[in-house]
Scaffold this motif. Structure first.
Motif, PDB file in Angstrom:
ATOM      1  N   ALA A 103     -36.651 -30.904  84.070  1.00  0.00           N
ATOM      2  CA  ALA A 103     -35.866 -32.032  84.161  1.00  0.00           C
ATOM      3  C   ALA A 103     -36.484 -32.995  83.304  1.00  0.00           C
ATOM      4  CB  ALA A 103     -35.999 -32.716  85.527  1.00  0.00           C
ATOM      5  N   CYS A 104     -37.695 -33.125  83.359  1.00  0.00           N
ATOM      6  CA  CYS A 104     -38.565 -34.139  82.487  1.00  0.00           C
ATOM      7  C   CYS A 104     -38.298 -33.796  80.923  1.00  0.00           C
ATOM      8  CB  CYS A 104     -40.115 -34.359  82.875  1.00  0.00           C
ATOM      9  SG  CYS A 104     -40.299 -35.247  84.391  1.00  0.00           S
ATOM     10  N   ILE A 105     -38.379 -32.624  80.826  1.00  0.00           N
ATOM     11  CA  ILE A 105     -38.308 -32.047  79.458  1.00  0.00           C
ATOM     12  C   ILE A 105     -36.999 -32.419  78.741  1.00  0.00           C
ATOM     13  CG2 ILE A 105     -38.030 -29.985  77.796  1.00  0.00           C
ATOM     14  CD1 ILE A 105     -40.184 -28.653  79.595  1.00  0.00           C
ATOM     15  N   GLU A 106     -35.781 -32.198  79.870  1.00  0.00           N
ATOM     16  CA  GLU A 106     -34.451 -32.674  79.469  1.00  0.00           C
ATOM     17  C   GLU A 106     -34.530 -34.276  79.246  1.00  0.00           C
ATOM     18  OE1 GLU A 106     -30.236 -32.611  81.626  1.00  0.00           O
ATOM     19  OE2 GLU A 106     -31.689 -31.227  82.061  1.00  0.00           O
ATOM     20  N   CYS A 107     -34.987 -35.047  79.982  1.00  0.00           N
ATOM     21  CA  CYS A 107     -35.118 -36.471  79.759  1.00  0.00           C
ATOM     22  C   CYS A 107     -35.670 -36.744  78.537  1.00  0.00           C
ATOM     23  CB  CYS A 107     -35.647 -37.002  81.006  1.00  0.00           C
ATOM     24  SG  CYS A 107     -34.631 -36.985  82.510  1.00  0.00           S
ATOM     25  N   ALA A 108     -36.907 -36.193  78.060  1.00  0.00           N
ATOM     26  CA  ALA A 108     -37.977 -36.352  76.932  1.00  0.00           C
ATOM     27  C   ALA A 108     -36.811 -36.218  75.818  1.00  0.00           C
ATOM     28  CB  ALA A 108     -38.985 -35.641  76.837  1.00  0.00           C
ATOM     29  N   ARG A 109     -36.272 -35.405  75.868  1.00  0.00           N
ATOM     30  CA  ARG A 109     -35.242 -34.806  74.731  1.00  0.00           C
ATOM     31  C   ARG A 109     -34.182 -35.891  74.456  1.00  0.00           C
ATOM     32  NH1 ARG A 109     -36.081 -28.738  75.662  1.00  0.00           N
ATOM     33  NH2 ARG A 109     -36.851 -28.069  73.675  1.00  0.00           N
ATOM     34  N   HIS A 110     -33.592 -36.313  75.451  1.00  0.00           N
ATOM     35  CA  HIS A 110     -32.580 -37.359  75.626  1.00  0.00           C
ATOM     36  C   HIS A 110     -32.971 -38.648  75.118  1.00  0.00           C
ATOM     37  CE1 HIS A 110     -28.889 -39.330  76.872  1.00  0.00           C
ATOM     38  NE2 HIS A 110     -29.844 -40.204  77.541  1.00  0.00           N
ATOM     39  N   ALA A 111     -34.400 -38.826  75.409  1.00  0.00           N
ATOM     40  CA  ALA A 111     -34.975 -40.110  74.895  1.00  0.00           C
ATOM     41  C   ALA A 111     -35.376 -40.114  73.368  1.00  0.00           C
ATOM     42  CB  ALA A 111     -36.204 -40.562  75.821  1.00  0.00           C
TER      43      ALA A 111
END
Length: 182
Positions: A121-129
């Motif tokens: 989930a954090c990896i997904e959020c990091a990509r989104h950011a």
């Protein structure tokens, strides 16, 4: 940042992953204190946490409103059993591509897939950011955490043999990173 996803754990139980908000402050602090009591592998001891519930609420509000930082809580049966988050390494142009990652899961919930789900989930959020790299430090003897990070693509790029001066003695840290632009 905002995030919400329901997952099924290895034991068949449901787990909600959601960006923690102000209303979660007391429960996040409870989880922090417990997880930091249960293992020598985390950055601090529970008594080193000086946040009040009000300060934690402000911290979580800022994370929920941020474009590049988040604190995600894992809820099982309506209760927080772990948290993970990303934060910018810095706001200068040369550092904006890098995020720092941290995670803690209650010992009673280890081995159920919560750690991996929070990490993804954090990896997904990091990509989104828009981050291009996520970094973490892990105690070398924490083999299960090292395996988890490697399983999602993190790679070692260095070691600090005296990274933590724990009450039990020196702990070596493995420095790991995940490149998101490859």
């Amino acid at each position: 940042m905002q995030y919400e996803k329901e997952i099924t754990l290895k034991n068949g139980a449901k787990c909600l992953l959601r960006g923690a908000c102000e209303a979660d402050a007391a429960e996040v602090l409870r989880t922090f204190d417990l997880t930091h009591t249960e293992t020598e592998y985390l950055l601090t001891y529970p008594e080193e946490n000086s946040f009040t519930v009000g300060q934690e609420a402000e911290f979580l509000k800022a994370r929920s409103e941020s474009k590049n930082a988040i604190e995600i809580a894992a809820f099982v049966d309506g209760r927080i059993v772990g948290t993970a988050g990303i934060d910018p390494i810095g706001d200068k142009e040369k550092l904006r591509h890098r995020a720092d990652f941290g995670i803690a899961v209650e010992k009673a919930y280890w081995g159920r897939g919560i750690g991996k789900a929070l990490t993804l989930a954090c990896i997904e959020c990091a990509r989104h950011a828009g981050y291009l790299q996520i970094e973490l430090e892990v105690v070398a003897e924490n083999a299960s955490a090292v395996r988890l990070y490697e399983s999602v693509g993190f790679r070692e790029y260095g070691r600090n043999p005296k990274g933590f001066r724990a009450r039990s003695g020196w702990q070596a840290l493995i420095l790991m990173r995940l490149e998101l632009d490859s």
